[in-house]
Design an enzyme around this catalytic site. Sequence first.
Site, short mmCIF file in Angstrom:
data_model
loop_
_atom_site.label_atom_id
_atom_site.label_comp_id
_atom_site.label_asym_id
_atom_site.label_seq_id
_atom_site.Cartn_x
_atom_site.Cartn_y
_atom_site.Cartn_z
N HIS A 110 0.74 -1.20 -0.19
CA HIS A 110 0.23 -0.04 0.02
C HIS A 110 0.78 1.35 -0.08
CE1 HIS A 110 -4.30 -1.27 0.35
NE2 HIS A 110 -3.72 -2.34 1.29
N LYS A 150 -9.26 14.23 4.01
CA LYS A 150 -8.22 12.87 3.78
C LYS A 150 -7.37 13.05 4.96
CE LYS A 150 -7.10 14.01 -0.41
NZ LYS A 150 -6.86 12.64 -1.05
N ARG A 151 -6.56 12.11 5.57
CA ARG A 151 -5.91 12.30 6.55
C ARG A 151 -4.84 13.52 5.99
NH1 ARG A 151 -5.82 8.31 10.63
NH2 ARG A 151 -4.22 9.69 11.65
N LYS A 186 0.42 14.74 1.28
CA LYS A 186 -0.93 14.87 0.68
C LYS A 186 -1.27 16.80 0.26
CE LYS A 186 -3.52 10.78 2.87
NZ LYS A 186 -4.02 10.29 1.60
N THR A 221 -8.41 6.41 -2.73
CA THR A 221 -9.89 6.18 -3.03
C THR A 221 -10.84 7.27 -2.83
OG1 THR A 221 -10.04 5.36 -0.82
CG2 THR A 221 -9.59 3.64 -2.47
N LYS A 233 -14.36 8.51 -4.90
CA LYS A 233 -15.71 8.59 -4.38
C LYS A 233 -16.29 10.01 -4.78
CE LYS A 233 -13.99 6.64 -0.29
NZ LYS A 233 -13.62 6.91 1.00
C1 LIG Z 1 -12.11 7.24 1.47
C2 LIG Z 1 -11.80 7.70 2.66
C3 LIG Z 1 -10.53 7.84 3.04
C4 LIG Z 1 -9.41 8.02 1.88
O1 LIG Z 1 -9.16 9.27 1.18
P1 LIG Z 1 -7.95 9.37 0.22
O2 LIG Z 1 -8.56 10.75 -0.22
O3 LIG Z 1 -7.67 8.42 -0.72
O4 LIG Z 1 -7.02 9.75 1.27
C5 LIG Z 1 -10.24 8.16 4.28
N1 LIG Z 1 -10.93 8.20 5.19
C6 LIG Z 1 -12.33 8.20 4.87
C7 LIG Z 1 -13.28 8.29 5.94
C8 LIG Z 1 -12.91 7.54 3.71
O5 LIG Z 1 -14.13 7.54 3.27
#
Ligand SMILES: *Cc1c(COP(=O)(O)O)cnc(C)c1O
Length: 840
Positions: free
Chosen positions: A362, A553-554, A559, A661, A665
Amino acid sequence: MLKQMEVDGQAIEKLKRAFAYKLFFQQGSLPISASLNDYYLAVSCTLRDRMQALFINTVAAMAEKKSRIVCYLSAEFLMGPHLLNNLINLGLYDAFARATRETGLDLQQIIEHEEEPGLGNGGLGRLAACYLDSMATLEIPAIGYGIRYEFGMFDQTFEQGWQKELSDRWLLPGNPWEFKKSDLAVEVGFGGQTATFTDQEGRVHVCWTPGSVVKGIPYDTPVPGYRVNTVNMLRLWSAEAPKSFDFDDFNVGDYFGSVEEKIQAENITKVLYPNDQPFQGKVLRLRQQYFFASASLQDMIRLHRMQYGDLDGFHQHFAIQLNDTHPAIAVPELMRLLVDVHGYAWDQAWAITSMTFAYTNHTLLPEALETWSVDLLGQLLPRHLEIILEINRRFLDTVRSQYPGDEDLIRRVSIIDENGERCVRMAHLACIGSHKINGVAALHTELLKQHTLADFHRLWPEKLVNVTNGVTPRRWMALSNPGLTELIASAIGEQWLTDLDRLRELEPLANGPAFRERWRAIKHDNKIRLARILRERTGIVLDPASLFDIQVKRIHEYKRQHLNLLHIITLYNRLKRDPGLDLTPRSFIFGGKAAPGYFMAKLIIKLINSVAEAVNNDPDVDGRLRVAFFPDFNVKNAHAIYPAADLSEQISTAGKEASGTGNMKFAMNGALTIGTLDGANVEIRDQVGAENFFLFGMRVDEVEALWAAGYRPRSIYEANEELRAAIDLIADGRFSGGDRHMFRPLIDSLLEHDPFLVLADYQAYLDCQQQVGAMFRNQEQWCRMSILNVSRMGLFSSDRSIAEYCEKIWQVRRSPVALKWERLPSQGIVFPKRPAAPRF
Ligand SMILES: *Cc1c(COP(=O)(O)O)cnc(C)c1O
C-alpha cells in the site's frame, strides 16, 4: 427509491410487532419511556433478524463447499454505519420506513443516531470495508479477519483551532450487529522459550513454551451483499485473559499480580494505533498483529481439519490476502502451526504456506515500511524469529545459486536489514511468503517494479501484479447520494449499481439541457445539505452557489493540504490588494485527522483554522472566499461531503500516493478533479478524458530529476512574488495574532527542505486553479463535464477490483448461496436432518 423487496401489509404489521417486541424484551423499555438509542437498537435488531437466515445459510454453505474461501486479513476495517447500508443491500428500506412511520418513529433520525465503528485510520481500512461489500455482492465465499478494538479512531474536535483528540467509545451504546462466539475462542501465546527434542524416529522437533497466553474471542458481524443471498462474515478478535483472575498455583495470594496479567492481556485489543502512514515500532502493535494473525489461522485450521481431517490441501481451500504487512507475521505463524503443531515437514509446509498467501502493498513511503527489531521480535515471538531466519536462510541460498557472487543483492533482498540495528523487514517476509504481490494502482505497481520491489520483480517476474483499488457504489452512491442515484435510475435503470460500466449510458444525456438542469439541482441540494451541517457544527456559513472546493483525507505533508492553503492565501492577498477583483466565489472545505504525535500535521490544521478565521471575517473578502474545517472526518461525515463537491483536491506529490480512493468517491458523485499524475488519478484521467480533468504539477520522472539536480526551495520563494507574499503573511504572524513563532516550523520546513515539493508545484497549481475558476462560470459546460466524469467511472467500482483479485490472485469463482435452511412462517428455522456441518 431503488426497487425494493416486495412486502405486503402483513409483513409491515410483523415488522411493527417486532420493533415493539425488541423494545420490550431486549431493551426492557416501553414506547413511552424509550430513548432514541432504544429505538435504534430495536430497529437494528429487527433488521439483523431478517439477515440471519441468509447469514447462517452463507456460512453453512462455506463449511460444506469444496470451493476456496477468501480470508481477508486486515488490522483495520473502516465499515461505517451499518443500518442504512444493510437496509439498502437487503432491499428493505421502504418496508422499514413505512413500519417505523406507522409506529410513530422517524427512520432517518434513527439512522442518523448510529455511531460508526471507527476501526481504521483512513484509506486502507475503508478499502477493506469496500472489498467486503463487493465480495458479498459478487457471491464470493469470504471472511474478513481483524481486530475488535475497544477504542477505535479518536474523535476530533478543535480548541482554539488546534486538534484535540477524544476517545471513541463506540461500544457504549451497544452494538446490535455483532455476535459473540465464546465457544470458538482460541489461545495465543507470547514470549517464553523454545526447546529442541528428537522423537523415536530420530526426527528433530521444536517446542515453543510461551511465557503467557491470551484468549482470542471472535465477534461476528454479518456483511450482506447487494440483493443476493450471500451474507458474508467479518470476524473480529477481542483479547481476554485465559482464565478468570483466580489464585493459581504460581502466585498464591497474589491478587494484584493476577489482575495485572488480566489487564495486560486485555490491553492487546484496547486501542487502534491512530497513525496512518509512518511506522511506529511499538511492541503492543506487534502483539496486536500476531494476536489476530494467529487467532485467524487457528480458526481456519480448525475448520479445515473438521472438513478434511488433515491440512494437506489447506491452500486449495483458503486464499489469504494480507492487507499490507500488518498481518505478515501470519507467514511464520502458519509455518509454525504446520511444522511444530501438525507435524509437517518443512518443504511441504512451505509449499502450502506460499501457495496460500498473497500480499497487497500500500505504500512507497520508506518511513511507512514496517521493520521490527530482531531483538524485540525474538523476545515476543522467539519461535517465529527462528522460523523467519530459516525462511531467510533457504531463500538467500536459492538467490545465491541463481546470482552467484552478488552479495549486494543478498543484502538488499534479505528479510533481515543488517544496516545498524538488525531488523526484520516485514515487506520482504510478505513477498517471499506469498505467491502474488499486488500494487494498488497502475503507477504504483510500476514504481514497485522499478524501485521498492525491483529485486523481487527480477527474481520472480510473474509474482508482481496490479489491482487498481475501487470503492463500492452501494455506499458511495446509493447510500450517500440518493438524489443522484434516483436521477440516474430514472434515466438508465438500476443495473449500474452492480455493473458500474453501464454508467456509460449516461453519456448522451450530458448534451440534454433538461437532464443537466436536474443534475445541477441535485448537486445544489447536496451542497445545501453540507452547508447546513457545517453551519451547525462550526458556525461557518457557506453560499451553496459558490464553488465547493474540497480536500478531505488524512492530514499529511505528502497530501499537501498546505499547497491548497497557499492558493487560498494567494487569493486572499489578491482581494486585499484589489477589493474589486472579479473572483469566482469559492468555499474551501477541509476535513481529516492528524496523527496525535505528528507535529507538522497538527500545525497545518491550526493554520487552516486560523486562515479560515481571518478570511471569513474580513469585510474586504465580502463572502467571496470562505474556508471551513469539517471536524471529525469519518465515514459517516463523508457521506455528506463527497456528494456536495464541485472540485476534488487530489494534489499529492507525484509518486507518493499509492492509489487514493477519495479521488474515486468524489468523481463518482460528479466532482471534477484537480490533481497531479499520482496514484489512481492517472487512471481516472485516462477514463474521464484529459479534457474533463484539471491536471497540474510535476510528474514522477520530473520529481526524480529535480531531486537529482539539487532542489533549492528558497530560490523559488525568492523568484515568485505571490508565493513570497503568501508565505510572508504566515511568517509575519497575520494568522497567529502577531505571533511570528507559531508557524515558523512549517515555514522553515518549506523554505529549507520542502520534502514534498510544495513550492516547486505552487505556480502550476495556481495556474490550474485559475482555469478551474474560469470554467466554473460556464455552468452548462461544467455540468456536462460532471456528467461525463460520472458516466466514465465504471472502472473504479470495487466490484471490478474484486473480480480482478479473483481472477489474477485467488482463483475463486462466484458461488451463489442456495437457501437450504429456510425460515419457517413462524420465523423459526428449519433444521435439516443430516449430519452436523462443521461449526463456523
Ligand atoms: C475514502 C476515505 C479515506 C481515503 O481518502 P484518500 O483521499 O484516498 O486519502 C479516508 N477516510 C475516510 C473516512 C474515507 O471515507
